[in-house]
Design a protein around this motif. Structure first.
Motif, short mmCIF file in Angstrom:
data_model
loop_
_atom_site.label_atom_id
_atom_site.label_comp_id
_atom_site.label_asym_id
_atom_site.label_seq_id
_atom_site.Cartn_x
_atom_site.Cartn_y
_atom_site.Cartn_z
N SER A 61 0.80 -1.23 0.00
CA SER A 61 0.00 0.00 0.00
C SER A 61 0.83 1.27 0.00
O SER A 61 0.33 2.35 -0.31
CB SER A 61 -0.93 0.01 1.22
OG SER A 61 -0.16 0.07 2.42
N GLY A 62 2.10 1.16 0.40
CA GLY A 62 2.92 2.35 0.54
C GLY A 62 2.72 3.07 1.86
O GLY A 62 3.30 4.13 2.09
N ASP A 63 1.90 2.51 2.76
CA ASP A 63 1.67 3.13 4.06
C ASP A 63 2.97 3.24 4.84
O ASP A 63 3.83 2.35 4.78
CB ASP A 63 0.66 2.32 4.88
CG ASP A 63 -0.72 2.33 4.25
OD1 ASP A 63 -0.97 3.18 3.40
OD2 ASP A 63 -1.55 1.47 4.64
N LEU A 64 3.12 4.34 5.60
CA LEU A 64 4.32 4.61 6.38
C LEU A 64 4.08 4.34 7.86
O LEU A 64 3.05 4.74 8.40
CB LEU A 64 4.77 6.06 6.19
CG LEU A 64 5.08 6.50 4.76
CD1 LEU A 64 5.42 7.98 4.73
CD2 LEU A 64 6.21 5.68 4.16
N HIS A 65 5.04 3.71 8.52
CA HIS A 65 4.96 3.44 9.95
C HIS A 65 6.20 4.02 10.61
O HIS A 65 7.28 3.45 10.54
CB HIS A 65 4.88 1.93 10.19
CG HIS A 65 4.75 1.54 11.63
ND1 HIS A 65 4.40 2.43 12.63
CD2 HIS A 65 4.92 0.35 12.24
CE1 HIS A 65 4.37 1.80 13.78
NE2 HIS A 65 4.69 0.54 13.59
N PHE A 66 6.04 5.20 11.24
CA PHE A 66 7.16 5.89 11.86
C PHE A 66 7.45 5.39 13.27
O PHE A 66 8.32 5.92 13.94
CB PHE A 66 6.91 7.41 11.88
CG PHE A 66 7.15 8.06 10.55
CD1 PHE A 66 8.38 8.63 10.24
CD2 PHE A 66 6.14 8.11 9.60
CE1 PHE A 66 8.60 9.23 9.01
CE2 PHE A 66 6.35 8.71 8.36
CZ PHE A 66 7.58 9.26 8.07
N GLY A 67 6.70 4.40 13.72
CA GLY A 67 6.96 3.83 15.04
C GLY A 67 7.63 2.49 14.95
O GLY A 67 7.55 1.69 15.89
#
Length: 320
Positions: A61-67
């Motif tokens: 999906s290209g979703d970003l997870h900064f955690g």
């Protein structure tokens, strides 16, 4: 403002009593932006690479997870290791004061419950209904409230209208109460002329930051209203993992909403298998009896623990 420790963006030291540390100015400050604009391209590229190293990208999906990094938080211009060190320093000092609060509460027979939720969950309305119900159910029980908000004394005024003593703590830009705030408020609020009492701490409306700040409470009580959506325990897992009890509030509105209570409870127990759940409505009174029974059980457990602690102290002093 530093998003990790809350100090001033100009690089000034943290002002929490008994603790201080200096670190570079906020990356959002005008001075930091000026430095960045004049930095060589290679330094900007290195900083971007270091910052991206703890960002997870969903390939589908290209979703970003900064955690995704070890610090579980992303702060521009700050390494994961430094973020962990700062959090450890700040929370370590807070936990020291929280331990003092907990000992103080125990010494004075105070059961402290930390109410945590998002804004608009009905915390204050539920507190007012609880205080009124306790007047009948436990008329000799002293009840006091520490109210946390960024601004105004609206909620403390509502509590005081019930006849219970309340002290407002405004945090300014702060998004949570901390242990030193509670210590100062309790010192101004508490009376020492009773053996057992109940202290409600209504935290700032926020499902993120209050989860990690110990105030010295006996338990965190998470309030989730049915108007918020049953997915909140999975969206904000730290809060529900830290809570002993979840109150599913405003259940009188269920006929008008698409809210699956059982699904919500299942999500909460996926995060925290031990979490207890009570369904309540401050408006109709449904579930209030179960909630008051839970409070009474907590008071009794704390009283037994306090008595045992005193016995242990006597045994130790006699042995020495």
């Amino acid at each position: 403002m530093c998003v990790v420790c809350g100090c001033a963006g100009d690089g000034n030291q943290v002002t929490m009593e008994g603790h201080g540390h200096a670190h570079p100015p906020s990356p959002y400050s005008p001075a930091a932006r000026r430095v960045k604009s004049g930095a060589p391209a290679i330094r900007r590229a290195e900083a971007a690479q270091a910052e991206a190293s703890h960002v997870a990208v969903n390939p589908a999906s290209g979703d970003l997870h900064f955690g995704a990094g070890v610090a579980r938080v992303s702060v521009p211009g700050m390494s994961q290791a430094r973020a962990i060190r700062l959090e450890t320093d700040i929370l370590g000092e807070n936990d020291r004061v929280a331990a003092q609060n907990r000992a103080h509460f125990a010494a004075h027979g105070v059961t402290a419950l930390n109410f945590v939720s998002s804004p608009g969950s009905g915390k204050t309305t539920l507190l007012c209904a609880t205080i009124e119900a306790l007047k009948t159910r436990a008329p000799g029980l002293p009840v006091a409230v520490i109210e946390g908000d960024q601004q105004t004394s609206f909620d403390a005024d509502r509590i005081r209208a019930t006849g219970a003593p309340a002290l407002q703590v405004n945090t300014g830009k702060g998004c949570h109460l901390d242990a030193p705030m509670v210590a100062e408020a309790f010192a101004r609020l508490h009376r020492h002329d009773h053996e057992r009492s109940l202290l409600f701490i209504e935290n700032v409306g926020n499902l993120v930051c209050p989860a990690m700040w110990d105030l010295g409470e006996a338990a965190k009580v998470a309030i989730l209203s049915v108007t918020e959506g049953e997915d909140k325990p999975l969206k904000y897992p730290d809060m529900f993992a830290a809570s002993t009890l979840m109150l599913v509030n405003k259940i009188d509105l269920l006929p008008y909403l698409n809210f699956d209570v059982e699904r919500c409870i299942a999500f909460a127990r996926r995060v925290n298998p031990a979490i207890q759940v009570i369904r309540v409505s401050a408006t109709t009174g449904e579930g209030m009896g179960d909630w008051l029974t839970w409070i009474e059980a907590r008071l009794k457990a704390d009283a037994v623990a306090g008595l045992q602690a005193r016995i242990d102290d006597i045994v130790r002093s006699t042995a020495s």
